[in-house]
Enzyme design. Structure first.
Site, short mmCIF file in Angstrom:
data_model
loop_
_atom_site.label_atom_id
_atom_site.label_comp_id
_atom_site.label_asym_id
_atom_site.label_seq_id
_atom_site.Cartn_x
_atom_site.Cartn_y
_atom_site.Cartn_z
N ARG A 114 0.72 -1.12 0.35
CA ARG A 114 -0.11 -0.08 -0.01
C ARG A 114 1.39 1.06 -0.06
O ARG A 114 2.04 1.11 -0.36
CB ARG A 114 -0.72 0.16 1.00
N CYS A 118 3.88 8.26 -5.36
CA CYS A 118 4.40 9.63 -5.98
C CYS A 118 4.12 10.23 -5.48
O CYS A 118 2.96 11.03 -6.12
CB CYS A 118 5.36 9.52 -6.88
N ASN A 152 -5.07 8.29 3.59
CA ASN A 152 -4.72 7.37 4.71
C ASN A 152 -3.38 7.23 5.41
O ASN A 152 -2.25 6.82 4.99
CB ASN A 152 -4.88 5.63 4.70
N GLU A 153 -3.53 7.88 6.18
CA GLU A 153 -1.59 7.91 6.68
C GLU A 153 -0.64 8.08 6.06
O GLU A 153 0.38 7.26 5.03
CB GLU A 153 -1.80 6.89 7.66
N CYS A 158 9.75 10.43 -1.47
CA CYS A 158 10.44 9.76 -3.21
C CYS A 158 11.64 11.00 -3.43
O CYS A 158 10.79 11.71 -3.23
CB CYS A 158 8.73 9.46 -3.72
N CYS A 160 12.48 10.39 -7.06
CA CYS A 160 12.63 10.39 -8.46
C CYS A 160 12.57 11.53 -8.61
O CYS A 160 12.95 12.49 -8.63
CB CYS A 160 10.47 9.72 -9.08
N GLU A 306 -7.75 5.10 14.68
CA GLU A 306 -7.56 4.12 14.36
C GLU A 306 -6.98 3.64 16.35
O GLU A 306 -5.90 4.62 16.61
CB GLU A 306 -6.45 3.91 13.68
N GLU A 354 -2.80 -8.50 6.92
CA GLU A 354 -3.04 -8.30 8.90
C GLU A 354 -3.86 -8.86 9.34
O GLU A 354 -4.91 -8.45 9.77
CB GLU A 354 -3.99 -6.71 8.72
N LYS A 355 -4.26 -10.50 9.01
CA LYS A 355 -4.85 -11.33 9.22
C LYS A 355 -4.59 -10.96 10.58
O LYS A 355 -5.31 -12.46 11.35
CB LYS A 355 -5.04 -12.30 8.26
N HIS A 357 -3.85 -9.11 12.89
CA HIS A 357 -4.11 -8.23 13.57
C HIS A 357 -5.55 -7.31 13.77
O HIS A 357 -6.45 -8.09 12.98
CB HIS A 357 -3.67 -6.63 12.29
#
Length: 662
Positions: A114, A118, A152-153, A158, A160, A306, A354-355, A357
């Site tokens: 995830r 860029c 998200n977060e 980067c 490049c 979260e 994340e199974k 988590h």
């Protein structure tokens, strides 16, 4: 401007990330039933749904989301709808490899996880704009929509060529001319003078240490580049739904984003918190993150976006939470200003990274201990509606500066053992352990409402910050500053004398002769305590020496000083005192300044916080305690009991007290 009150509707929001695309659709009604049973009233959907919503470029599959939002709304559960732009689909990286980030060595960071984008890529930004526009147009009028969650977060660095071009544009806008840039970066050193804008690149892997000012500006630029992505999506959804608040989730006290700048662009400030259940200072760490987030919000209510209902999956050993700890830490967030208590995630995944988590509904199902504890917390939160929208009073301010943190990350400093984050934690903990509530503040903010200001470290101190501190003290404030403060200006240029002259005058210090950093495990003796991490050879002018070094090279030299300046007082602490000594020092300064603890005498490990008319008592210890709360009667909103004088708390126990009129 919309705020969190528009979403809460007088309730504490309770829920978490909901990822129904991971499950057969026939499971969804069961989810709704269990959510209602647990008291869930809000879920975040769509965070990582881009490949589901846009299975190939330009295609749209919204039918499943239509059915989901309708189902949630019918069940009385509001939706925080996310733009899915933190998880570009594989087709984007495959067809447009220019959207993939590169690390400082030029290696491509491939898709398969995830956040593989860029932030400077116009192709990524265009796809993000299109999916956000279509989501806002389709769901802006949905009656179940309560809030927008952008991305998200943000966390992807980067280096490049597209980033390089964007960086050059940012530098042109900041400096205007190469002469100004060369002066700001000090490029006379090591023959680094730039003669063309095209010569400028990100601070990629180099033969030796990069120019610290170059690295500092790249940190600033990266935070701004991410912020451009956020505001572009925010503006789209705000155009469609000006009445719906917008947020994105910060990571706890993370180095990448300038939290002060970012929070000014959000309607609601949100944070993700994952302390280790085995950490004996986990509660103190939580309190610090809560105080930072509350302060970024205005200070006003904020959102715990979260947390984990049990173990996470990314530590070497992932410990579950003992009974009561999840409740304690959740209610601690409410005590310190949260109007939302949420989790990642609702139903624990069976596949994917994340199974393992935890989820609110764990692999053990509805009879499992985790879900039963979640139900209990939902019932508690329903009893605390009176806290919604209420503030948390604080008489102490802690200065926090991301620019200083970034500067500390550069190479070539006097000591790699000086860790900005750990220094801030130590100073906040010294106040938290005494139940002295503190806000955090930007160095250039109005500080006049605080009786005491503390500075764990402010290495990078611009003129505006220095002048602000001087005005605060001379106007009657009390300031306690840690070591290695006021050393450099905003370009990371060392001030003459190694210590800003205005601050030296404020602290009553004539000369800073040398910095004397300490190695890991090394300490230095002072009058009645030991110092760690750092020491300094200073010579005072008007200041009194409150403590002096004993033995070795600094024998007899001032370690802690106190000076009167104008109508105020300025302390300077040239080492990091051991925890008990730092608590005692700040207790003395707070007492002299008139800043009082919430309650004067508490058992160890008990936290007391006032929010509005409510007094929260939280026992972080593993043994029951009795807490004296003074005269009068108090009703505990959680238990329904009325207490006079003393309040018993079990292990990890919480009481929320409201004074009962005589």
């Amino acid at each position: 401007m919309p705020d969190l009150n528009d979403a809460t509707r007088g309730r504490i929001l309770f829920g978490g990330d909901y990822n129904p695309e991971q499950w057969p659709e026939e499971v969804w009604p069961e989810d709704i039933r269990l959510m209602r049973e647990a008291g869930v009233n809000s879920v975040t959907v769509g965070v990582f749904s881009w490949a589901k919503l846009e299975p190939r470029p330009g295609a749209r599959d919204f039918g499943w989301l239509d059915r989901l939002l309708d189902l949630l709304h019918a069940g009385g559960i509001g939706a925080v709808l996310a733009t899915p732009t933190a998880g570009p689909p594989p087709w984007m990286g495959s067809r447009h490899p220019e959207t993939l980030p590169r690390d400082s060595q030029g290696n491509i960071v491939w898709y398969g996880a995830r956040n593989q984008f860029c932030a400077s890529s116009p192709v990524y930004r265009d796809y993000a704009r299109r999916i956000t526009e279509d989501l806002a147009a389709r769901y802006g009028g949905h009656p179940g929509l309560r809030m927008w969650h952008i991305n998200n977060e943000y966390c992807t660095f980067c280096y490049c060529d597209e980033t390089a071009a964007h960086f050059r544009r940012w530098l042109r806008a900041k400096y205007g001319t190469l002469d100004r840039l060369n002066e700001a970066w000090g490029t006379a050193f090591w023959s680094q003078r730039y003669d063309s804008w095209e010569e400028l690149i990100p601070p990629r892997q180099a033969q030796y240490m990069i120019n610290p000012a170059h690295g500092l500006d790249f940190r600033r630029f990266t935070s701004d580049a991410w912020l451009e992505c956020f505001t572009a999506e925010r503006d789209i959804v705000a155009r469609h739904t000006p009445h719906i608040p917008v947020t994105t989730n910060f990571m706890p006290f993370w180095i990448g984003q300038d939290g002060w700048k970012w929070s000014g662009e959000e309607d609601v400030v949100s944070v993700d918190i994952y302390p280790d259940p085995k950490d004996p200072l986990g509660g103190a760490c939580n309190a610090m993150i809560h105080d930072i987030t509350r302060s970024q919000s205005g200070p006003g209510p904020w959102m715990l976006m979260e947390q984990a209902a049990g173990p996470v999956n990314w530590r070497g050993v992932n410990h579950p939470k003992p009974r009561g700890l999840n409740r304690l830490w959740s209610l601690q967030a409410v005590a310190r200003g949260a109007d939302a208590v949420c989790y990642f995630q609702w139903r624990q995944s069976r596949q994917g990274a994340e199974k393992f988590h935890s989820g609110m509904l764990s692999h053990a199902g509805e009879q499992g201990r985790t879900f039963q504890q979640v139900k209990g917390l939902g019932a508690d939160l329903r009893k605390l509606a009176g806290a919604v929208g209420k503030g948390v009073p604080a008489e102490v301010g802690i200065l926090l500066d991301w620019q200083t943190w970034w500067a500390h990350q550069q190479s070539g400093r006097p000591s790699a053992e000086l860790d900005y984050e750990q220094t801030v934690r130590a100073w906040h903990h010294a106040l938290w352990a005494q139940n002295i509530t503190a806000d955090f503040a930007h160095p250039e903010a109005d500080l006049s409402r605080y009786k005491l200001i503390v500075i764990p470290n402010l290495y990078l101190a611009g003129d505006a910050a220095v002048d602000n501190l001087s005005v605060y003290v001379r106007g009657g404030g009390t300031l306690v500053s840690g070591f290695f403060t006021g050393v450099a200006d905003e370009d990371d240029r060392v001030r003459p004398g190694g210590f800003d002259a205005r601050l030296r005058e404020l602290f009553g210090i004539d000369t800073l002769h040398e910095w004397w950093p300490l190695a890991q495990g090394e300490s230095v003796a002072c009058d009645s305590f030991a110092g760690t991490v750092w020491s300094e050879d200073i010579e005072v002018s008007t200041a009194e020496a409150v403590a002096v070094y004993k033995g070795d090279e600094l024998d007899g030299q001032p370690a802690v000083t106190r000076n009167t300046a104008g109508d105020g007082t300025a302390w300077y602490v040239s080492t990091l005192p051991e925890p008990d000594a730092l608590r005692a020092l700040l207790a003395r300064a707070a007492d002299e300044a008139g800043a009082r603890p919430v309650l004067p005498s508490l058992p160890g490990g008990v936290e007391a916080v006032r929010r509005g008319e409510l007094l929260f008592l939280l026992n972080h210890g593993q043994e029951p305690v009795t807490v004296p709360v003074g005269g009068g009667s108090h009703e505990d909103l959680l238990s329904g009991l009325t207490h006079t004088g003393d309040v018993p708390l079990p292990r990890y126990g919480v009481a929320v007290l409201r004074e009962v009129a005589a």
